[in-house]
Scaffold this motif. Sequence first.
Motif, mmCIF file in Angstrom:
data_model
loop_
_atom_site.group_PDB
_atom_site.id
_atom_site.type_symbol
_atom_site.label_atom_id
_atom_site.label_comp_id
_atom_site.label_asym_id
_atom_site.label_seq_id
_atom_site.Cartn_x
_atom_site.Cartn_y
_atom_site.Cartn_z
ATOM 1 N N ARG A 68 -1.345 -4.130 -5.926
ATOM 2 C CA ARG A 68 -1.170 -5.238 -6.885
ATOM 3 C C ARG A 68 -2.322 -6.284 -6.438
ATOM 4 O O ARG A 68 -2.625 -7.263 -7.369
ATOM 5 N N PHE A 69 -2.608 -6.256 -5.255
ATOM 6 C CA PHE A 69 -3.570 -7.181 -4.691
ATOM 7 C C PHE A 69 -4.996 -6.787 -4.791
ATOM 8 O O PHE A 69 -5.968 -7.530 -4.793
ATOM 9 N N ARG A 70 -5.282 -5.686 -5.467
ATOM 10 C CA ARG A 70 -6.593 -5.111 -5.906
ATOM 11 C C ARG A 70 -6.697 -5.723 -7.287
ATOM 12 O O ARG A 70 -6.101 -5.657 -8.124
ATOM 13 N N GLY A 71 -8.232 -5.873 -7.499
ATOM 14 C CA GLY A 71 -8.779 -6.189 -9.116
ATOM 15 C C GLY A 71 -8.588 -7.483 -9.348
ATOM 16 O O GLY A 71 -9.166 -7.764 -10.228
ATOM 17 N N GLY A 72 -8.209 -8.449 -8.727
ATOM 18 C CA GLY A 72 -8.077 -9.734 -8.784
ATOM 19 C C GLY A 72 -8.860 -10.703 -8.093
ATOM 20 O O GLY A 72 -8.854 -12.017 -8.075
ATOM 21 N N VAL A 127 0.833 -1.059 -0.082
ATOM 22 C CA VAL A 127 -0.047 -0.065 -0.180
ATOM 23 C C VAL A 127 0.730 1.243 -0.080
ATOM 24 O O VAL A 127 0.650 2.329 -0.839
ATOM 25 N N ILE A 128 1.932 1.258 0.814
ATOM 26 C CA ILE A 128 2.796 2.484 0.986
ATOM 27 C C ILE A 128 3.638 2.498 -0.465
ATOM 28 O O ILE A 128 3.613 3.488 -0.896
ATOM 29 N N GLY A 129 4.130 1.400 -1.029
ATOM 30 C CA GLY A 129 4.730 1.596 -2.312
ATOM 31 C C GLY A 129 3.733 2.041 -3.156
ATOM 32 O O GLY A 129 4.278 2.551 -4.382
ATOM 33 N N ALA A 130 2.558 1.593 -3.453
ATOM 34 C CA ALA A 130 1.481 1.918 -4.588
ATOM 35 C C ALA A 130 1.427 3.459 -4.157
ATOM 36 O O ALA A 130 1.160 4.233 -5.499
ATOM 37 N N ARG A 131 1.264 4.024 -3.239
ATOM 38 C CA ARG A 131 0.918 5.501 -3.026
ATOM 39 C C ARG A 131 2.276 6.421 -3.407
ATOM 40 O O ARG A 131 1.957 7.060 -4.337
ATOM 41 N N SER A 132 3.275 5.685 -3.070
ATOM 42 C CA SER A 132 4.445 6.510 -3.478
ATOM 43 C C SER A 132 4.843 6.317 -5.016
ATOM 44 O O SER A 132 5.420 7.301 -5.704
ATOM 45 N N GLU A 133 4.388 5.428 -5.748
ATOM 46 C CA GLU A 133 4.499 5.340 -7.212
ATOM 47 C C GLU A 133 3.449 5.552 -8.020
ATOM 48 O O GLU A 133 3.139 5.571 -9.281
#
Length: 372
Positions: free
Chosen positions: A78-82, A67-73
């Motif tokens: 990656r665990f959402r949507g599947g 979650v932290i990496g997704a916000r910074s990038e």
Amino acid sequence: MSATLTAVAAPAGPRHNPKVITALRRFAISISVLNIVGYTVLGFEQPWTWPFIALATSYTLEIILEVIGARSEDREPRFRGGGIKGLMEFLLPAHITALAVNMLTYVNDRVWVMVFGVIVAVGTKWVLRAPVKGRMRHFMNPSNFGIAVILTFFPWASIAPPYHFTEYLSGGFDWLVPAVILVLGTMLNAKLTERMWLILAWVGGYALQAIVRGLIFDTSIPAALAMMTGVAFVLFTNYMITDPGTTPSSKWGQIAFGGGVATMYGVLTALHVVYGIFFATALVCAIRGAFLWSADVVAKRRAAEAAGKAAGKTEAVTAVLPVQKACDCTDACACPAPAAASAACPNGCADACACPAPVSEKTAQERISVAA
């Protein structure tokens, strides 16, 4: 126990290709079955609650860091949507890491030390990274690094004892466990991870260093070679050192990596460093990470130099081309040399005929070649 088969910083696209997903799934199933059999049949000595504590720690930290990496990038986690399947596939590396660290270390009754190792193993994927083909990827084997850190900071800790996997087996059955691990691991690495060159280099290098140490330091060669028949060595060979996420994929890269770990292990053992197999792997991973960073710096420098040379050629070509003088006399600038205004400039453009004659396409190309 390989815990990573993936890049952790891809901005978009699927997290894994189908072959890697299959490899991750089989890694996870293998280590889960081994833990179940270990606690019910083989005689694992850690408390039976510890694997669940390790899994809870690993899952939680993996999700938080994602979650932290997704916000910074500026991307979606990656665990959402599947759905449930996507979440399970996302947590496969964390699952493998948690069970591996708990299974391969022995820290008495201090569960917090095991938890510390799991946290280090999962967190290192976001700290120790290097650019690979334009993407940031972790280069340090997570499970191996977590175990190495435990052994470094807690000298009283140890790896699981040799009898850990065969304590309640006797007769020919004590050969059954390493045989099954060897067969399944070889099939997995041959078909999915494609790390057989690395395995051959590691096994061959290990045997060679055992012989060399015996000849130089007069140590027991048969005893050193006998370690290759143990469950711990077979596990390490098929499920730890072959981690595709932190090892080279090319043939010669794999040979260099496997041979490098064997050589480093021989050096550490000659220096009386215990548990050298884990430290050797960590050191070779660190050397590979430094190489990746160096290669990236060199590639960027060469790209900048090439861009500078291209800009210089453009400026040189511009300098050799004549600058046509603007005038109102359309045909006047066809004069190759100054002429009387009355002869070539009927409209009275006295300075127009001082323009040089138009440069032909052939002449321009010749000047460009000379400038280049």
